[in-house]
Design a protein around this motif. Structure first.
Motif, PDB file in Angstrom:
ATOM      1  N   GLU A 384       0.822  -1.203   0.000  1.00 48.28           N
ATOM      2  CA  GLU A 384       0.000   0.000   0.000  1.00 48.28           C
ATOM      3  C   GLU A 384       0.859   1.258   0.000  1.00 48.28           C
ATOM      4  OE1 GLU A 384      -2.794  -0.037   3.176  1.00 48.28           O
ATOM      5  OE2 GLU A 384      -3.704  -1.944   2.584  1.00 48.28           O
ATOM      6  N   LEU A 385       1.956   1.219   0.760  1.00 49.18           N
ATOM      7  CA  LEU A 385       2.837   2.386   0.827  1.00 49.18           C
ATOM      8  C   LEU A 385       3.370   2.780  -0.547  1.00 49.18           C
ATOM      9  CD1 LEU A 385       5.128   1.846   3.978  1.00 49.18           C
ATOM     10  CD2 LEU A 385       3.393   3.617   3.658  1.00 49.18           C
ATOM     11  N   ILE A 386       3.705   1.773  -1.359  1.00 53.33           N
ATOM     12  CA  ILE A 386       4.334   2.060  -2.651  1.00 53.33           C
ATOM     13  C   ILE A 386       3.371   1.902  -3.821  1.00 53.33           C
ATOM     14  CG2 ILE A 386       6.658   1.538  -1.834  1.00 53.33           C
ATOM     15  CD1 ILE A 386       6.456  -1.217  -3.098  1.00 53.33           C
ATOM     16  N   ASP A 387       2.094   1.620  -3.487  1.00 54.55           N
ATOM     17  CA  ASP A 387       1.034   1.559  -4.495  1.00 54.55           C
ATOM     18  C   ASP A 387       1.322   0.522  -5.576  1.00 54.55           C
ATOM     19  OD1 ASP A 387      -1.392   2.267  -5.621  1.00 54.55           O
ATOM     20  OD2 ASP A 387      -0.520   3.849  -6.873  1.00 54.55           O
ATOM     21  N   VAL A 388       1.656  -0.700  -5.128  1.00 58.27           N
ATOM     22  CA  VAL A 388       1.795  -1.824  -6.052  1.00 58.27           C
ATOM     23  C   VAL A 388       0.822  -2.916  -5.625  1.00 58.27           C
ATOM     24  CG1 VAL A 388       4.237  -1.284  -6.451  1.00 58.27           C
ATOM     25  CG2 VAL A 388       3.627  -3.037  -4.773  1.00 58.27           C
ATOM     26  N   PRO A 389       0.401  -3.799  -6.548  1.00 53.43           N
ATOM     27  CA  PRO A 389      -0.541  -4.859  -6.185  1.00 53.43           C
ATOM     28  C   PRO A 389       0.071  -5.816  -5.166  1.00 53.43           C
ATOM     29  CG  PRO A 389      -0.379  -4.598  -8.569  1.00 53.43           C
ATOM     30  CD  PRO A 389       0.724  -3.801  -7.982  1.00 53.43           C
ATOM     31  N   PHE A 390      -0.621  -6.019  -4.063  1.00 53.20           N
ATOM     32  CA  PHE A 390      -0.082  -6.888  -3.017  1.00 53.20           C
ATOM     33  C   PHE A 390       0.108  -8.309  -3.525  1.00 53.20           C
ATOM     34  CE2 PHE A 390      -1.195 -10.051   0.323  1.00 53.20           C
ATOM     35  CZ  PHE A 390       0.037 -10.037   0.970  1.00 53.20           C
ATOM     36  N   GLY A 391      -0.833  -8.819  -4.295  1.00 54.36           N
ATOM     37  CA  GLY A 391      -0.720 -10.197  -4.765  1.00 54.36           C
ATOM     38  C   GLY A 391       0.547 -10.402  -5.576  1.00 54.36           C
ATOM     39  N   THR A 392       0.840  -9.465  -6.448  1.00 50.11           N
ATOM     40  CA  THR A 392       2.050  -9.582  -7.267  1.00 50.11           C
ATOM     41  C   THR A 392       3.298  -9.459  -6.407  1.00 50.11           C
ATOM     42  OG1 THR A 392       0.881  -8.553  -9.110  1.00 50.11           O
ATOM     43  CG2 THR A 392       3.269  -8.675  -9.276  1.00 50.11           C
ATOM     44  N   LEU A 393       3.315  -8.480  -5.504  1.00 48.95           N
ATOM     45  CA  LEU A 393       4.481  -8.314  -4.632  1.00 48.95           C
ATOM     46  C   LEU A 393       4.695  -9.543  -3.770  1.00 48.95           C
ATOM     47  CD1 LEU A 393       6.750  -6.514  -3.511  1.00 48.95           C
ATOM     48  CD2 LEU A 393       5.096  -5.639  -1.845  1.00 48.95           C
ATOM     49  N   ASN A 394       3.619 -10.108  -3.244  1.00 48.65           N
ATOM     50  CA  ASN A 394       3.737 -11.289  -2.391  1.00 48.65           C
ATOM     51  C   ASN A 394       4.313 -12.464  -3.173  1.00 48.65           C
ATOM     52  OD1 ASN A 394       3.253 -12.507   0.229  1.00 48.65           O
ATOM     53  ND2 ASN A 394       1.659 -13.718  -0.791  1.00 48.65           N
ATOM     54  N   ARG A 395       3.830 -12.682  -4.406  1.00 51.10           N
ATOM     55  CA  ARG A 395       4.367 -13.760  -5.242  1.00 51.10           C
ATOM     56  C   ARG A 395       5.841 -13.506  -5.569  1.00 51.10           C
ATOM     57  NH1 ARG A 395      -0.792 -13.258  -7.462  1.00 51.10           N
ATOM     58  NH2 ARG A 395      -0.043 -11.898  -9.138  1.00 51.10           N
ATOM     59  N   THR A 396       6.196 -12.253  -5.828  1.00 55.20           N
ATOM     60  CA  THR A 396       7.588 -11.907  -6.114  1.00 55.20           C
ATOM     61  C   THR A 396       8.478 -12.258  -4.939  1.00 55.20           C
ATOM     62  OG1 THR A 396       6.949 -10.117  -7.622  1.00 55.20           O
ATOM     63  CG2 THR A 396       9.141  -9.985  -6.628  1.00 55.20           C
ATOM     64  N   VAL A 397       8.051 -11.916  -3.734  1.00 48.98           N
ATOM     65  CA  VAL A 397       8.848 -12.193  -2.533  1.00 48.98           C
ATOM     66  C   VAL A 397       8.926 -13.696  -2.265  1.00 48.98           C
ATOM     67  CG1 VAL A 397       8.924 -11.899  -0.021  1.00 48.98           C
ATOM     68  CG2 VAL A 397       8.456  -9.940  -1.499  1.00 48.98           C
ATOM     69  N   GLU A 398       7.829 -14.408  -2.447  1.00 45.71           N
ATOM     70  CA  GLU A 398       7.845 -15.859  -2.233  1.00 45.71           C
ATOM     71  C   GLU A 398       8.812 -16.547  -3.194  1.00 45.71           C
ATOM     72  OE1 GLU A 398       3.824 -17.206  -2.551  1.00 45.71           O
ATOM     73  OE2 GLU A 398       3.327 -16.670  -0.472  1.00 45.71           O
ATOM     74  N   LYS A 399       8.799 -16.124  -4.437  1.00 47.11           N
ATOM     75  CA  LYS A 399       9.726 -16.701  -5.417  1.00 47.11           C
ATOM     76  C   LYS A 399      11.171 -16.417  -5.010  1.00 47.11           C
ATOM     77  CE  LYS A 399       8.851 -16.388  -9.856  1.00 47.11           C
ATOM     78  NZ  LYS A 399       8.709 -15.857 -11.247  1.00 47.11           N
ATOM     79  N   PHE A 400      11.440 -15.165  -4.617  1.00 43.78           N
ATOM     80  CA  PHE A 400      12.793 -14.801  -4.195  1.00 43.78           C
ATOM     81  C   PHE A 400      13.211 -15.593  -2.963  1.00 43.78           C
ATOM     82  CE2 PHE A 400      15.717 -12.184  -1.698  1.00 43.78           C
ATOM     83  CZ  PHE A 400      16.728 -11.984  -2.625  1.00 43.78           C
ATOM     84  N   ASN A 401      12.327 -15.770  -2.007  1.00 42.00           N
ATOM     85  CA  ASN A 401      12.673 -16.531  -0.807  1.00 42.00           C
ATOM     86  C   ASN A 401      13.010 -17.979  -1.131  1.00 42.00           C
ATOM     87  OD1 ASN A 401      12.291 -14.262   0.716  1.00 42.00           O
ATOM     88  ND2 ASN A 401      10.297 -14.864   1.546  1.00 42.00           N
ATOM     89  N   GLY A 402      12.349 -18.538  -2.142  1.00 41.99           N
ATOM     90  CA  GLY A 402      12.706 -19.882  -2.585  1.00 41.99           C
ATOM     91  C   GLY A 402      14.128 -19.925  -3.114  1.00 41.99           C
ATOM     92  N   TYR A 403      14.521 -18.907  -3.871  1.00 46.79           N
ATOM     93  CA  TYR A 403      15.902 -18.825  -4.358  1.00 46.79           C
ATOM     94  C   TYR A 403      16.881 -18.697  -3.188  1.00 46.79           C
ATOM     95  CZ  TYR A 403      13.618 -17.599  -8.804  1.00 46.79           C
ATOM     96  OH  TYR A 403      12.838 -17.583  -9.929  1.00 46.79           O
ATOM     97  N   ALA A 404      16.494 -17.935  -2.175  1.00 47.08           N
ATOM     98  CA  ALA A 404      17.370 -17.742  -1.024  1.00 47.08           C
ATOM     99  C   ALA A 404      17.622 -19.059  -0.301  1.00 47.08           C
ATOM    100  CB  ALA A 404      16.759 -16.724  -0.065  1.00 47.08           C
ATOM    101  N   ARG A 405      16.616 -19.893  -0.226  1.00 45.69           N
ATOM    102  CA  ARG A 405      16.788 -21.172   0.472  1.00 45.69           C
ATOM    103  C   ARG A 405      17.736 -22.106  -0.273  1.00 45.69           C
ATOM    104  NH1 ARG A 405      11.361 -19.970   1.945  1.00 45.69           N
ATOM    105  NH2 ARG A 405      10.526 -20.872   0.028  1.00 45.69           N
ATOM    106  N   THR A 406      17.712 -22.051  -1.608  1.00 47.22           N
ATOM    107  CA  THR A 406      18.595 -22.921  -2.386  1.00 47.22           C
ATOM    108  C   THR A 406      19.932 -22.265  -2.700  1.00 47.22           C
ATOM    109  OG1 THR A 406      17.750 -22.120  -4.517  1.00 47.22           O
ATOM    110  CG2 THR A 406      16.584 -23.979  -3.468  1.00 47.22           C
ATOM    111  N   GLY A 407      19.975 -20.941  -2.616  1.00 49.55           N
ATOM    112  CA  GLY A 407      21.197 -20.207  -2.952  1.00 49.55           C
ATOM    113  C   GLY A 407      21.353 -19.929  -4.430  1.00 49.55           C
TER     114      GLY A 407
END
Length: 534
Positions: A384-407
């Motif tokens: 909300e602060l940056i006026d981007v769709p939460f669903g898209t941002l959440n999916r983006t972060v989840e995908k990135f966190n998966g990369y973080a777990r595998t390196g």
């Protein structure tokens, strides 16, 4: 026409790295040399920099025990630049760098340059160096420069925020201070500050001087041997940027020196010069500061950048010029705003690396009070602060966190190149000690620059498209002679640095290419003027 006239052998316009080093080379050969500087201080954009010089095969690299070969560097340049019309410029650059450093190091003012472990920016290109080909000037106490120190432009932190400059000059200020002292102490050098170029004096097709305004009064400086234009680019000129460049930047976001408004470029064009690459800049991402303006951002180790759609769009740690150009391309081509972009990170990242200041210190209150850094308890609130769709941002972060777990960053491959890895290995930075904290590893994660975003609260800062100067300018030959559209040289006129079109074309081969080019071609210009070019 003014009757106030002075005559020198060489007049240099601009007091950045190329201007002052070229002036020293001229004065050391007994040529009466004048440097005119538009502002009240010497140094230009070089004074803001780390003063890296990309000089393959130079003596400091060999002294560091690093194997380097000019022929490998030539193959590397040929591949990454990919423009046969610039090959003669590349060859001239490679030859000049080695010779220039050998010459400078014979003067005690320059002492011994040091090699810095900064990998070439295109790791997969033939001839790329993992150890890097960048050298830096040693720091110098201000007291050691005596009265010369007061003429050196301060660092960006001092000019923007009044931060104490300290008793030591390092990076670009060390290079400027050393070059200024060496130049003035030849007994053949003169520096005139607060002296702005107005136009070139042309007689019978030859440039024979400059008309300038010095302390508000018109003056003509004649040059019996030649004029060297080394006055930076046009990054601070909104009208020229609108005319020539594809991204409508006004110059307000530039990290170039405030006097760089294209005066030398316009004077050269008026004298009949051809131009090249005027649509190009040394683009960099800029992190918006509490004063509302950006600072060149490099060396990102954590968090992600997202666009106006809430999507991650690049390897955020990639070399800065590549990152800047990618922001510009995506903003222009995708229909999704990437200017500004949003840097999203979490408390884990903040605890490890701090923000906006020295490590292990709290974030300064002005970051939050100004809105340059914002905080949210949840990702949904941050969206909300940056006026981007939460669903898209959440999916983006989840995908990135998966990369973080595998390196492994399957999307953008962050952390896989020597440049990326430089920021999470223990590498000393003797030339910029403030970067040493970047070497702190995170052994609990397989890729130390892919930490997951899962520890609230969350934070967001703003990334815009900045630059460290424009890179298009007057077209020159291998001896820095300014060329007409028909390819013939304009007699008596030379250009170097961002006043000239870059020998590297549309790319940035390695750390120190801009300042290295400025020094190398200023050197070649003076050798040609003095009659000793090879």
């Amino acid at each position: 026409m003014t009757t106030n006239e002075e005559t020198y052998d060489i007049v240099v316009v601009g007091s950045g790295g190329g201007g002052l080093v070229g002036a020293y080379v001229a004065a050391s050969r007994g040529l009466r040399t004048l440097v005119i500087e538009k502002t009240g201080l010497a140094g230009g954009t070089t004074a803001y920099s780390g003063a890296g010089l990309w000089f393959p095969g130079s003596a400091p690299i060999a002294r560091a025990g690093v194997e380097d070969d000019v022929e490998n560097a030539r193959a590397y340049l040929r591949d990454v630049v990919g423009d046969s019309s610039r090959e003669r410029l590349q060859d001239a650059y490679l030859e000049a760098g080695v010779r220039l450093i050998d010459e400078l190091e014979r003067n005690p003012w320059f002492q011994s340059f040091v090699h810095g472990p900064v990998p070439d920016y295109f790791a997969s290109a033939p001839g790329a160096s993992v150890a890097g080909r960048t050298i830096f000037p040693p720091e110098i106490p201000a007291a050691g420069l005596g009265d010369h120190a007061r003429l050196v432009r301060g660092p960006l932190s001092a000019e923007r925020w009044g931060v104490d400059q300290g008793p030591v000059l390092n990076g670009g200020r060390a290079l400027i201070g050393r070059a200024l002292a060496a130049f003035l102490e030849t007994g053949k050098g003169t520096l005139r500050v607060d002296t702005a170029l107005d136009s070139l004096v042309v007689e019978d097709g030859r440039v024979v001087g400059v008309d300038a305004v010095s302390d508000g009064a018109p003056v003509r400086f004649r040059a019996t041997r030649g004029i060297l234009l080394a006055a930076g680019g046009f990054e601070r000129n909104a009208e020229l940027r609108a005319k020539y460049q594809p991204i409508p930047l006004t110059g307000e976001w530039s990290n170039g020196a405030p006097g760089n408004t294209g005066d030398a470029l316009l004077a050269g064009i008026a004298a009949g010069a051809d131009t090249d690459l005027l649509d190009e800049s040394w683009y960099v991402p800029g992190l918006v500061q509490p004063d509302g303006l950006p600072v060149f951002q490099s060396g990102l180790r954590g968090g992600i950048w997202v666009n106006a759609a809430g999507e991650r769009f690049m390897n955020e740690a990639r070399p800065y010029d590549q990152a800047g150009h990618e922001i510009a391309r995506l903003h222009a081509e995708t229909g999704v705003s990437h200017i500004p972009a949003h840097w999203v990170f979490d408390q884990r990242q903040l605890d490890r690396d701090s923000f906006g200041g020295p490590p292990d210190q709290p974030v300064r209150p002005e970051w939050f009070s100004s809105g340059a850094l914002r905080k949210a308890d949840t990702l949904e609130e941050l969206a909300e602060l940056i006026d981007v769709p939460f669903g898209t941002l959440n999916r983006t972060v989840e995908k990135f966190n998966g990369y973080a777990r595998t390196g492994v960053d399957k999307q953008f491959h962050r952390g896989e190149t020597p440049w990326d890895r430089m920021f999470h290995h223990v590498i000393p930075f003797p030339f910029l000690p403030e970067l040493n904290y970047l070497a702190k590893p995170s052994p609990e994660w397989p890729n130390p620059i892919l930490l997951p975003l899962d520890t609230p609260p969350f934070y967001v800062a703003t990334i815009v498209l900045s630059d460290i100067g424009t890179k298009g300018g007057l077209k020159t030959d291998e001896n820095a002679r300014v060329l007409r559209p028909d390819g013939q040289a304009i007699e008596g006129l030379y250009a170097a640095g961002n006043t000239a079109a870059a020998m590297s074309g549309h790319v940035y081969p390695g750390a120190g290419t801009p300042i290295g080019s400025s020094l190398a071609f200023a050197y070649r210009a003076v050798l040609d003027i003095a009659g000793s070019a090879t």
